[in-house]
Each structure stands twice: as C-alpha cells, then as structure tokens.
Design a protein around this motif. Structure first.
Motif, mmCIF file in Angstrom:
data_model
loop_
_atom_site.group_PDB
_atom_site.id
_atom_site.type_symbol
_atom_site.label_atom_id
_atom_site.label_comp_id
_atom_site.label_asym_id
_atom_site.label_seq_id
_atom_site.Cartn_x
_atom_site.Cartn_y
_atom_site.Cartn_z
ATOM 1 N N UNK A 227 14.155 -5.435 -32.299
ATOM 2 C CA UNK A 227 13.183 -5.057 -31.277
ATOM 3 C C UNK A 227 12.685 -6.292 -30.543
ATOM 4 N N UNK A 228 12.344 -6.090 -29.283
ATOM 5 C CA UNK A 228 11.717 -7.144 -28.504
ATOM 6 C C UNK A 228 10.216 -7.073 -28.753
ATOM 7 N N UNK A 229 9.621 -8.204 -29.117
ATOM 8 C CA UNK A 229 8.185 -8.278 -29.386
ATOM 9 C C UNK A 229 7.619 -9.404 -28.533
ATOM 10 N N UNK A 230 6.510 -9.134 -27.854
ATOM 11 C CA UNK A 230 5.903 -10.160 -27.002
ATOM 12 C C UNK A 230 4.399 -10.056 -27.050
ATOM 13 N N UNK A 231 3.762 -11.162 -26.717
ATOM 14 C CA UNK A 231 2.309 -11.207 -26.609
ATOM 15 C C UNK A 231 1.911 -11.673 -25.222
ATOM 16 N N UNK B 102 4.610 -14.108 -13.104
ATOM 17 C CA UNK B 102 4.570 -14.074 -14.566
ATOM 18 C C UNK B 102 3.233 -14.551 -15.104
ATOM 19 N N UNK B 103 2.278 -14.802 -14.209
ATOM 20 C CA UNK B 103 0.938 -15.211 -14.639
ATOM 21 C C UNK B 103 -0.100 -14.683 -13.661
ATOM 22 N N UNK B 104 -1.257 -14.350 -14.214
ATOM 23 C CA UNK B 104 -2.377 -13.929 -13.375
ATOM 24 C C UNK B 104 -3.492 -14.966 -13.377
ATOM 25 N N UNK B 105 -3.246 -16.091 -14.038
ATOM 26 C CA UNK B 105 -4.244 -17.146 -14.087
ATOM 27 C C UNK B 105 -5.352 -16.909 -15.103
ATOM 28 N N UNK B 106 -5.297 -15.780 -15.785
ATOM 29 C CA UNK B 106 -6.310 -15.446 -16.781
ATOM 30 C C UNK B 106 -5.912 -16.029 -18.135
ATOM 31 N N UNK B 107 -6.897 -16.339 -18.996
ATOM 32 C CA UNK B 107 -6.549 -16.852 -20.320
ATOM 33 C C UNK B 107 -5.895 -15.765 -21.163
ATOM 34 N N UNK B 108 -5.065 -16.194 -22.114
ATOM 35 C CA UNK B 108 -4.396 -15.251 -23.013
ATOM 36 C C UNK B 108 -5.414 -14.516 -23.878
ATOM 37 N N UNK B 109 -6.395 -15.228 -24.348
ATOM 38 C CA UNK B 109 -7.406 -14.627 -25.209
ATOM 39 C C UNK B 109 -8.779 -15.129 -24.778
ATOM 40 N N UNK B 110 -9.784 -14.323 -25.078
ATOM 41 C CA UNK B 110 -11.141 -14.675 -24.684
ATOM 42 C C UNK B 110 -11.905 -15.394 -25.776
ATOM 43 N N UNK C 66 -6.337 -15.041 -32.718
ATOM 44 C CA UNK C 66 -5.775 -14.952 -34.071
ATOM 45 C C UNK C 66 -5.091 -13.606 -34.305
ATOM 46 N N UNK C 67 -5.712 -12.520 -33.845
ATOM 47 C CA UNK C 67 -5.125 -11.192 -34.008
ATOM 48 C C UNK C 67 -3.822 -11.068 -33.217
ATOM 49 N N UNK C 68 -3.820 -11.546 -31.972
ATOM 50 C CA UNK C 68 -2.620 -11.455 -31.137
ATOM 51 C C UNK C 68 -1.468 -12.199 -31.802
ATOM 52 N N UNK C 69 -1.716 -13.424 -32.220
ATOM 53 C CA UNK C 69 -0.665 -14.239 -32.836
ATOM 54 C C UNK C 69 -0.202 -13.624 -34.154
ATOM 55 N N UNK C 70 -1.139 -13.177 -34.981
ATOM 56 C CA UNK C 70 -0.778 -12.591 -36.276
ATOM 57 C C UNK C 70 0.117 -11.361 -36.084
ATOM 58 N N UNK C 71 -0.278 -10.478 -35.186
ATOM 59 C CA UNK C 71 0.522 -9.276 -34.947
ATOM 60 C C UNK C 71 1.884 -9.620 -34.354
ATOM 61 N N UNK D 230 -0.211 -11.424 -42.917
ATOM 62 C CA UNK D 230 -1.003 -12.633 -43.000
ATOM 63 C C UNK D 230 -0.925 -13.426 -41.707
ATOM 64 N N UNK D 231 -1.959 -14.224 -41.501
ATOM 65 C CA UNK D 231 -1.931 -15.178 -40.403
ATOM 66 C C UNK D 231 -0.992 -16.299 -40.806
ATOM 67 N N UNK D 232 -0.373 -16.930 -39.834
ATOM 68 C CA UNK D 232 0.569 -18.009 -40.115
ATOM 69 C C UNK D 232 -0.101 -19.156 -40.882
ATOM 70 N N UNK D 233 -1.357 -19.417 -40.607
ATOM 71 C CA UNK D 233 -2.064 -20.490 -41.308
ATOM 72 C C UNK D 233 -2.161 -20.185 -42.797
#
Length: 189
Positions: A36-40, A6-14, A20-25, A170-173
């Motif tokens: 619907x199932x939604x995941x990041x 369930x992990x490749x050791x890579x960071x979620x975002x660079x 911010x885009x991943x979380x917002x979407x 909108x972003x959660x912030x």
C-alpha cells in the motif's frame, strides 16, 4: 497545462503532539502495509484538471497503489483509486467547520474510512463507508479498522493503537530506545 502545487505554505503540524501522531501512524503503517501507498501531509487531487479541489490528509493509505515518491497524489494517475483510509489529528485550531468540510470532501471523493483523533478534547471519532456514505461508527468499546487491521482503544485521555499482531504501535523514538537498551544489555553481558 494545469499546475498542481505540492505545497500550500502551511506547516505540516501545529504542535508536537500532532506531529508525533502523524509520524507514528505514517511510519508504522508504511512498515505494516507492504502493498500500500502510505503518506503524511501529501496533497490529494481527486479531479484531473482541477488544482483547487485538494486536501492533504494528515495520513493517508491507498491499498494496492505502489510505494514510492510522489509530489502529490493525483487520483487519475493512480488508476482512479482514492485513498482508502485517511487520518486527521485535530488541533485546537480545528473547529466544527473544518471537520465538517473534511468529512464532506472525503465522503464525496470515495474514502472508505475516515479516522480522527482530537488529543486536546480526547475525542476519537470514526466514519466508515456504508451504502455509499461515510457514517459514524460506535467506538465506545474500541474499534478495529476493517481496512487496516489496526485496533483502537480510547482509555480516558489516551488513544492506544494496536497492530494486527496485537502489539501496541510505538513511536520511532521508543523503538530506538528499546533497541539501544537491548544493545547496552548485550554489550554488558
């Protein structure tokens, strides 16, 4: 027994912009799409018994699949249902080869919409399945996702995303700031 990491050791975002885009979407889609199932950044394994054929879209949506926790999205455990929509938020590290490989993967395994945004190169590109293939669509005058009901408009260096209700996502912030401002106004009154 096949192990599906369930992990490749890579960071979620660079970088923070991509994150911010991943979380917002992901968060907005999770609220909008109640059935619907939604995941990041979750591994998707399309082939049972093959733990090397996998990809972790920045955001994915699988219509009709139940919400809930998963360590990965194993398509055979999801009734054979591939994600309907995937988003990739490109970073400077991504290149044409990365983009081509992901397009090929999503095309091969049944994604209906592949939506990309490169916030460094200001490139918004969309592919929609037509006649069995993911094909690019014209987004010059904006584009509405048939699957999500979201409307995307690129204005120069910015990409704006609007929900089915016409309100900008909108972003959660920003939502939190608006809420705090409303509370402060109420308390003042």
């Amino acid at each position: 027994l096949v192990d599906y990491p369930d992990s490749d050791g890579e960071p979620m975002a660079e970088n923070t912009e991509q994150f911010d885009w991943i979380v917002m979407l992901k968060e907005n889609l999770d609220l909008l799409l109640t059935l619907s199932f939604v995941a990041g950044d979750l591994f998707w394994y399309p082939v049972e018994g093959d733990n090397r054929t996998r990809l972790a879209p920045d955001v994915m949506v699988a219509h009709g699949r139940p919400k809930g926790r998963r360590s990965s999205y194993m398509q055979w455990l999801e009734g054979g249902h591939p994600p309907d929509v995937v988003f990739e938020i490109w970073t400077p590290k991504n290149n044409f080869r990365h983009q081509t490989e992901k397009l090929s993967f999503y095309n091969r395994y049944g994604v209906k919409e592949f939506i990309t945004w490169d916030h460094d190169r200001f490139a918004f590109v969309v592919f929609v399945r037509e006649d069995g293939e993911l094909r690019p669509v014209n987004v010059d005058d904006g584009w509405t996702s048939p699957s999500l009901g979201l409307h995307f408009i690129q204005k120069g260096e910015e990409l704006e995303v609007y929900g089915p209700d016409g309100k900008r996502l909108q972003k959660m912030i920003d939502i939190g700031r608006e809420r705090n401002s409303a509370i402060a106004e109420r308390d003042e009154a």
